[in-house]
Design an enzyme around this catalytic site. Structure first.
Site, PDB file in Angstrom:
ATOM      1  N   CYS A 149     -13.236 -61.776  53.838  1.00  0.00           N
ATOM      2  CA  CYS A 149     -13.111 -61.090  55.132  1.00  0.00           C
ATOM      3  C   CYS A 149     -14.345 -61.237  56.005  1.00  0.00           C
ATOM      4  CB  CYS A 149     -12.779 -59.617  54.927  1.00  0.00           C
ATOM      5  SG  CYS A 149     -14.088 -58.664  54.081  1.00  0.00           S
TER       6      CYS A 149
ATOM      7  N   HIS B  40     -14.985 -54.126  53.578  1.00  0.00           N
ATOM      8  CA  HIS B  40     -14.061 -54.920  54.390  1.00  0.00           C
ATOM      9  C   HIS B  40     -14.614 -55.025  55.804  1.00  0.00           C
ATOM     10  CE1 HIS B  40     -10.464 -56.930  55.632  1.00  0.00           C
ATOM     11  NE2 HIS B  40     -10.295 -56.076  56.628  1.00  0.00           N
TER      12      HIS B  40
ATOM     13  N   ASP C  26      -7.208 -58.676  62.584  1.00  0.00           N
ATOM     14  CA  ASP C  26      -7.710 -58.968  61.241  1.00  0.00           C
ATOM     15  C   ASP C  26      -7.085 -60.254  60.716  1.00  0.00           C
ATOM     16  OD1 ASP C  26      -8.605 -58.927  58.598  1.00  0.00           O
ATOM     17  OD2 ASP C  26      -8.373 -56.764  58.406  1.00  0.00           O
TER      18      ASP C  26
END
Length: 265
Positions: free
Chosen positions: A69, A109, A124
């Site tokens: 991420c 994250h 995202d």
């Protein structure tokens, strides 16, 4: 046009001459999800580098790798900024449904918040197979893409003031939490990404520092590869194959274009 801008467009298959407006973000996010895998191989190989603009461009765009991420969303953030969007990076805490609790390793994250026409959206491209492939507004509105339904729910807790929730196609019958985050706690600089990477690489409870994992959405489902199994979802039908190291290399090359195999010999 910058190198990052041109290379990112080339990697996901968008024209250099196409203006990236808010209305084009659905297309952009879907193309990115289908072209750039979520994977942890450099973590497993012990070959991570500092998270800088230059390093994520080199890894994901020049060497055609995927990432986690903090790599995938930092790269997308740079691209969005270069194309005139009002965006920030922020950290979240991932929820583990099986244990019904948030990960003990904290805010590991990285995601993006984007403001358009007075409304804040979550964007995202670094949450594995759980990608919305559309901007998700923070006002609770449900958005749907080929991967399922997604929403942001306002909820104050020790982990944030909003939660990202999903109902994945063919997989979920009810809403489940993906992660919690704060709306107004953007990271100050990329040193936060290095902090996330350090936790992911070294913490004993990190989910990404023990075995290789590669996953990517496809036009009709997803593929997920570990060192012991290969799982495919095709139009709601799942197949799972037990594999050995030779088959792992073969599948990784076939589905994820991976080329660096010294540590898996």
């Amino acid at each position: 046009m910058s190198e990052l801008n041109a290379l990112f467009r080339k990697r996901i298959g968008m024209s250099e001459h196409e203006a990236i407006t808010f209305d084009k973000l659905d297309t952009l996010l879907e193309k990115a999800a289908l072209r750039i895998p979520f994977e942890n191989l450099r973590v497993i190989e012990g070959k991570t580098k500092a998270i800088t603009k230059e390093n994520v461009v080199d890894k994901i765009l020049l060497h055609q790798e995927g990432g986690l991420c903090y790599e995938l969303n930092s790269l997308l953030y740079f691209f969005l900024i270069e194309n005139g969007f009002d965006a920030v990076l922020t950290r979240g805490v991932v929820y583990k449904p099986a244990e019904q609790q948030y990960l003990a390793i904290g805010e590991t994250h990285l995601t993006i918040l984007l403001v358009h026409a007075g409304q804040t959206y979550l964007v995202d491209t670094g949450f594995g197979g759980n990608l919305p492939m559309k901007p998700v507004p923070l006002n609770g509105e449900v958005v749907s893409s080929s991967n399922g339904e997604f929403r942001i729910r306002k909820e104050n807790s020790e982990y944030g003031d909003h939660v990202f929730e999903m109902k994945l196609k063919h997989k979920d019958t009810d809403w489940r939490i993906g992660y919690a985050f704060y709306e107004n706690k953007p990271i100050a600089d990329l040193s936060a990404c290095d902090e996330i990477q350090t936790i992911i690489v070294s913490h004993e409870e990190s989910p990404f520092n023990k075995t290789p994992l590669l996953t990517q959405l496809t036009a009709n489902g997803s593929v997920t590869l570990t060192n012991t199994s290969f799982t495919q979802w095709v139009d709601g039908v799942v197949t799972k194959e037990s594999i050995d190291s030779a088959r792992f290399k073969e599948l990784a090359k076939q589905y994820f274009n991976w080329r660096d195999w010294d540590s898996y010999a």
